[in-house]
Design an enzyme around this catalytic site. Structure first.
Site, PDB file in Angstrom:
ATOM      1  N   ALA A  97      43.128  38.786  40.932  1.00 10.26           N
ATOM      2  CA  ALA A  97      43.920  40.017  40.927  1.00 10.26           C
ATOM      3  C   ALA A  97      43.100  41.200  41.430  1.00 10.26           C
ATOM      4  CB  ALA A  97      44.439  40.291  39.521  1.00 10.26           C
ATOM      5  N   TYR A  98      41.838  41.256  41.025  1.00  9.66           N
ATOM      6  CA  TYR A  98      40.969  42.344  41.474  1.00  9.66           C
ATOM      7  C   TYR A  98      40.752  42.275  42.979  1.00  9.66           C
ATOM      8  CZ  TYR A  98      36.772  45.298  41.747  1.00  9.66           C
ATOM      9  OH  TYR A  98      35.855  46.269  42.068  1.00  9.66           O
ATOM     10  N   VAL A  99      40.490  41.071  43.487  1.00 11.37           N
ATOM     11  CA  VAL A  99      40.281  40.900  44.923  1.00 11.37           C
ATOM     12  C   VAL A  99      41.552  41.253  45.698  1.00 11.37           C
ATOM     13  CG1 VAL A  99      39.982  39.139  46.706  1.00 11.37           C
ATOM     14  CG2 VAL A  99      38.346  39.307  44.838  1.00 11.37           C
ATOM     15  N   SER A 106      43.651  43.522  44.976  1.00  9.72           N
ATOM     16  CA  SER A 106      43.711  44.981  45.082  1.00  9.72           C
ATOM     17  C   SER A 106      42.688  45.510  46.080  1.00  9.72           C
ATOM     18  CB  SER A 106      43.510  45.630  43.709  1.00  9.72           C
ATOM     19  OG  SER A 106      42.182  45.502  43.236  1.00  9.72           O
TER      20      SER A 106
END
Length: 245
Positions: free
Chosen positions: A153-155, A157
């Site tokens: 999820a972070y990647v 974004s």
């Protein structure tokens, strides 16, 4: 003889971690600073006092980076204090780790609001405000290359940040403004270290050929390069990770 006006930088997330290191580094290069904070005004004011004590100029500005009204006010305050904005360094971000199959969607939404919408809002203001000869510097992550599990999820974004950055560089054709992103590797910041056990941190520290974690000051050197002499670096993602990827 007229004293030359200082160049002016607004650093989001400037109260801690990489943002603080970037603010301190730019202050040493003679920039007047807007030190942005989201929730901790005291830490931002501490950075301001440090810069002023060393003979520099700085103010603290607050607000949610995803709120256009708050960011309009932050840019307004910096322009009022120093006469304009030459460099915007957007480090503010949220990171929540977890497998895609298990991640709470509220955490996904929170990351997307800060990391994607926040970058869009700040970049939108910067595109309108930064003076000729200036620079816009966003932040991605080396994990877009290393693809570690639990970072999905972070990647997602940060991949969006890279896409926005590369397109904005082309949209600002003819304005003499560079737009780039810095993609750090593992860096000893509270956000990176939070929730990781010692074995995980040690393994990540040894992953790069230089066999250590980056310090925030290491990343700040890349920011200073892009904010200053790197006038022919534009529309790029600079992977600042000690050779990890």
């Amino acid at each position: 003889m007229t004293t030359p006006r200082p160049r002016v930088a607004l650093v989001t997330g400037g109260s801690g971690g990489i943002g603080r290191a970037a603010a301190e580094r730019l202050a040493r290069d003679g920039f007047a600073l807007g030190v942005h904070y989201s929730g901790n005004r005291d830490r931002a004011e501490a950075v301001v006092r440090e810069v002023v004590a060393a003979g520099g100029q700085a103010i603290a500005v607050g607000g949610d980076v995803a709120d256009d009204g708050a960011m309009t006010a932050a840019f307004d305050a910096v322009e009022e204090a120093f006469g304009g904005v030459d460099v915007v360094v957007h480090t503010a971000a949220v990171m929540v780790l977890g497998p895609i199959a298990e991640l709470d969607l509220d955490d996904l939404d929170r990351m997307h609001r800060t990391n994607i919408r926040g970058t869009f809002v700040v970049s939108r203001q910067a595109a309108r405000r930064v003076r000729r000869g200036g620079a816009i510097i966003n932040f991605s992550t080396t994990v877009t290359r290393t693809r570690f599990p639990a970072y999905g999820a972070y990647v997602a974004s940060k991949a969006a940040v890279e896409g926005m950055t590369l397109i904005l560089a082309r949209e600002l054709r003819g304005k003499d403004i560079t737009v780039n992103a810095v993609a750090p590797g593992p860096t000893a910041t509270p956000m990176f270290l939070d929730g990781k056990d010692e074995a995980t941190v040690d393994a990540l520290a040894k992953a790069a050929p230089l066999e250590r974690l980056a310090e925030p000051a290491d990343i700040a050197e890349t920011v200073a390069f892009l904010a200053g002499p790197a006038r022919w670096v534009n529309g790029q993602v600079l992977f600042t990770n000690g050779g990890l990827a």
